[in-house]
Motif scaffolding. Sequence first.
Motif, mmCIF file in Angstrom:
data_model
loop_
_atom_site.group_PDB
_atom_site.id
_atom_site.type_symbol
_atom_site.label_atom_id
_atom_site.label_comp_id
_atom_site.label_asym_id
_atom_site.label_seq_id
_atom_site.Cartn_x
_atom_site.Cartn_y
_atom_site.Cartn_z
ATOM 1 N N VAL A 1 0.847 -1.178 0.000
ATOM 2 C CA VAL A 1 0.000 0.000 0.000
ATOM 3 C C VAL A 1 0.889 1.237 0.000
ATOM 4 C CG1 VAL A 1 -0.191 0.148 2.540
ATOM 5 C CG2 VAL A 1 -2.003 1.111 1.089
ATOM 6 N N GLY A 2 0.449 2.264 -0.711
ATOM 7 C CA GLY A 2 1.095 3.562 -0.657
ATOM 8 C C GLY A 2 0.357 4.448 0.329
ATOM 9 N N LEU A 3 1.055 4.932 1.331
ATOM 10 C CA LEU A 3 0.450 5.791 2.340
ATOM 11 C C LEU A 3 0.480 7.239 1.871
ATOM 12 C CD1 LEU A 3 2.058 4.210 5.544
ATOM 13 C CD2 LEU A 3 -0.096 3.601 4.412
ATOM 14 N N ASP A 4 -0.442 8.043 2.391
ATOM 15 C CA ASP A 4 -0.504 9.449 1.999
ATOM 16 C C ASP A 4 0.761 10.209 2.375
ATOM 17 O OD1 ASP A 4 -3.008 8.907 1.053
ATOM 18 O OD2 ASP A 4 -4.105 9.926 2.661
ATOM 19 N N SER A 5 1.521 9.700 3.312
ATOM 20 C CA SER A 5 2.785 10.321 3.715
ATOM 21 C C SER A 5 3.875 10.175 2.676
ATOM 22 C CB SER A 5 3.261 9.693 5.024
ATOM 23 O OG SER A 5 3.447 8.293 4.862
ATOM 24 N N GLY A 6 3.609 9.385 1.634
ATOM 25 C CA GLY A 6 4.628 9.123 0.619
ATOM 26 C C GLY A 6 5.408 7.848 0.869
ATOM 27 N N ILE A 7 5.087 7.125 1.934
ATOM 28 C CA ILE A 7 5.765 5.872 2.257
ATOM 29 C C ILE A 7 5.071 4.716 1.539
ATOM 30 C CG2 ILE A 7 6.398 4.283 4.111
ATOM 31 C CD1 ILE A 7 6.213 6.704 6.024
ATOM 32 N N ARG A 8 5.879 3.827 1.000
ATOM 33 C CA ARG A 8 5.351 2.592 0.415
ATOM 34 C C ARG A 8 5.632 1.461 1.394
ATOM 35 N NH1 ARG A 8 4.808 0.392 -5.123
ATOM 36 N NH2 ARG A 8 5.222 -1.847 -5.087
ATOM 37 N N ALA A 9 4.573 0.736 1.799
ATOM 38 C CA ALA A 9 4.703 -0.373 2.733
ATOM 39 C C ALA A 9 4.399 -1.675 2.008
ATOM 40 C CB ALA A 9 3.755 -0.203 3.916
ATOM 41 N N GLU A 10 5.247 -2.682 2.222
ATOM 42 C CA GLU A 10 5.056 -4.003 1.627
ATOM 43 C C GLU A 10 5.201 -5.057 2.722
ATOM 44 O OE1 GLU A 10 6.975 -4.332 -2.560
ATOM 45 O OE2 GLU A 10 8.212 -2.921 -1.417
ATOM 46 N N LEU A 11 4.386 -6.099 2.637
ATOM 47 C CA LEU A 11 4.363 -7.144 3.642
ATOM 48 C C LEU A 11 4.461 -8.511 2.984
ATOM 49 C CD1 LEU A 11 1.221 -5.912 5.668
ATOM 50 C CD2 LEU A 11 3.595 -5.127 5.914
ATOM 51 N N THR A 12 5.177 -9.421 3.625
ATOM 52 C CA THR A 12 5.168 -10.830 3.256
ATOM 53 C C THR A 12 5.417 -11.628 4.526
ATOM 54 O OG1 THR A 12 5.989 -12.485 1.676
ATOM 55 C CG2 THR A 12 7.622 -10.983 2.623
ATOM 56 N N ALA A 13 5.490 -12.947 4.435
ATOM 57 C CA ALA A 13 5.519 -13.750 5.663
ATOM 58 C C ALA A 13 6.142 -15.109 5.429
ATOM 59 C CB ALA A 13 4.098 -13.917 6.216
ATOM 60 N N THR A 14 6.657 -15.675 6.520
ATOM 61 C CA THR A 14 6.947 -17.102 6.620
ATOM 62 C C THR A 14 5.947 -17.666 7.633
ATOM 63 O OG1 THR A 14 8.508 -16.964 8.482
ATOM 64 C CG2 THR A 14 9.399 -16.574 6.262
ATOM 65 N N ALA A 15 6.138 -18.903 8.042
ATOM 66 C CA ALA A 15 5.192 -19.493 8.994
ATOM 67 C C ALA A 15 5.182 -18.745 10.319
ATOM 68 C CB ALA A 15 5.515 -20.964 9.223
ATOM 69 N N ARG A 16 6.360 -18.337 10.796
ATOM 70 C CA ARG A 16 6.461 -17.755 12.137
ATOM 71 C C ARG A 16 7.017 -16.340 12.139
ATOM 72 N NH1 ARG A 16 7.991 -23.038 12.011
ATOM 73 N NH2 ARG A 16 6.842 -24.501 13.364
ATOM 74 N N THR A 17 7.166 -15.727 10.975
ATOM 75 C CA THR A 17 7.657 -14.349 10.914
ATOM 76 C C THR A 17 6.844 -13.529 9.929
ATOM 77 O OG1 THR A 17 9.278 -14.554 9.095
ATOM 78 C CG2 THR A 17 10.012 -15.215 11.306
ATOM 79 N N GLY A 18 6.774 -12.244 10.219
ATOM 80 C CA GLY A 18 6.226 -11.276 9.281
ATOM 81 C C GLY A 18 7.353 -10.382 8.799
ATOM 82 N N VAL A 19 7.453 -10.194 7.500
ATOM 83 C CA VAL A 19 8.553 -9.426 6.910
ATOM 84 C C VAL A 19 7.988 -8.169 6.266
ATOM 85 C CG1 VAL A 19 10.553 -9.512 5.373
ATOM 86 C CG2 VAL A 19 9.770 -11.601 6.508
ATOM 87 N N GLN A 20 8.587 -7.049 6.589
ATOM 88 C CA GLN A 20 8.125 -5.747 6.118
ATOM 89 C C GLN A 20 9.215 -5.058 5.305
ATOM 90 O OE1 GLN A 20 7.508 -4.420 10.334
ATOM 91 N NE2 GLN A 20 7.754 -6.635 10.253
ATOM 92 N N ARG A 21 8.804 -4.319 4.293
ATOM 93 C CA ARG A 21 9.722 -3.447 3.558
ATOM 94 C C ARG A 21 9.061 -2.087 3.423
ATOM 95 N NH1 ARG A 21 12.200 -5.579 -1.908
ATOM 96 N NH2 ARG A 21 10.041 -5.419 -2.652
ATOM 97 N N TYR A 22 9.738 -1.063 3.915
ATOM 98 C CA TYR A 22 9.233 0.294 3.864
ATOM 99 C C TYR A 22 10.160 1.150 3.015
ATOM 100 C CZ TYR A 22 6.680 -1.451 7.923
ATOM 101 O OH TYR A 22 5.896 -2.207 8.764
#
Length: 568
Positions: free
Chosen positions: A136-157
């Motif tokens: 998702v693109g936030l109104d602040s200009g930040i792009r947030a991306e999410l993915t996952a493994t079984a026991r972890t959540g991985v974020q890229r901003y």
Amino acid sequence: MRGTRRTRLCLAGVMAASALVATPAARADERTDGHLTDLVNPFIGTQDEGNTFPGAAVPFGMVQLSPDTGHNTGYDYTQNRVRGFSLVHLSGVGCRIGGDLPVLPTTGDVTQTDYAKYAAGFRHADEAASPGYYRVGLDSGIRAELTATARTGVQRYTFPATGRANVLLNAAQALHRPGGSKVEILDDRTVRTEITGHGFCRDTGPYTVHTITRFSRPFTAYGTWDGPTVTHGARTGGGGAYVRFDTTRDRTVEATTALSYVDADGAAANLRAEGGRSFDAVRRRARGEWERRLATVRVQGGAPALRRTFYSSLYRSFLAPNVGGDADGRYLGWDRRAHRARGFTYYQNWSLWDTYRTQAQLLALLAPHEARDMARSVVQVDEDGGWLPKWGYGPVETNVMSGDPVTPFLTTAYQMGLLKGFEERAYRALRKNADGVPPAGYPGIGREANAEYIARGFAPYVWNRPLAKMGDSDYHHGASVTLEYALADAVLAQMARGLGHRADADRYAARARNYRTVFDPATGFFRPRDASGAFTGTLDPARAPASTRARPGSTSGWSRTTCPAWSA
């Protein structure tokens, strides 16, 4: 039976609206390269109280990293402000639960600690999701991306080149009712939290989750907060933490958050086992896992909308139950002690009333290895905590819903051959559950109305009866509970007979005929009986079905849980 077996189905008669609540348009990341994941629309059901989530998960994963917009179960497509991307969500539930550790990237100074106030605006035109991925693109200009493994959540901003980029980790707010939290900044890349929550329809629990978040590069500043007070430079707090990065040159920050229901060491071990990979590598792996799962069923024919409906529904059938144990096999049992699963994966989150009729059979066919481990896990709940679950969330009983759904769930597993090697262990637990009620000190209610059901052939309808334990009460649903107990007795009789317990089989088969006690020949409906044994109407008019009408010769209505009889 093999999990790789593929089933071919014809979709000629599939209804596009079947079991779907809302169907927002498919997002812009769709392709037509033949991948089955491209036929899944995770936004289906995210409005009109469908209570699904669009975020990232792998099949049966412990983590479901997804945005929360302010709706009580997480995400609502009609809302346009995100409070954070949190770790735990359940698909389609009717009450708030999960939402642990909402994380949100921001810019500028950190002055607010209430995620309803610092929530970021976004537009659906700049939002996309597919199995194992969300952006998702936030109104602040930040792009947030999410993915996952079984026991972890991985974020890229990906931040604007402002130089003052923050990541807020809120340990004190969630979808569940908070029960205490603490946060620690361990070094210039790592944040650890401990979060206690309770709830789910009523004040059940508590349970605790442990998280550890590792960033891809050092942060340049940090702080914590307690309540509304932000302390810059502090390493510990009770509410949350922020970390800051210089993004004038390198605008991207990645983070991996590991989760454990056991302890902080479990979260750290899960991070070591499943962390350390780049965001793109984790995303590719998650996509591959979903491709393999969806490919267990191949469909032919039908319009694209029908295929999308089918695969979107199939996708959600693989979201739960969830891995409950850590990478080393440890899990938190229902006795609140750490145990180790040996030779199987421990699963949790048992929405048994909602799944025993359909999903249990589907997973037995399409995911037999996991379905066997799920059945073993349910038996383990009894062996660790003393009783079988009714509606279990994490390591706690919520007592949500009615009847005895665990019996048809486990007897289905038996009939499908999934209990081989521990049939008698399962049967002992089922027999105890069918013939008694949990002790007063145990949080679960089991077959709460079992004494009356066994003695008189029906569960009485006592609408105003006070709750003995938190959750639902079987006494509030006398007619349907009688039918559900009788169904459970019928299938348990079959299991008993198959295992050679003939006397038990005869006894349960006889009890299964108790459904007849709540059939009223004067109305042609199944109806509740009160404590005296008399047929009764709905004591609370607000709970009567809108279509209720008294039939000729009838002197009262019937309960909200009644249904027409097919035969006398």
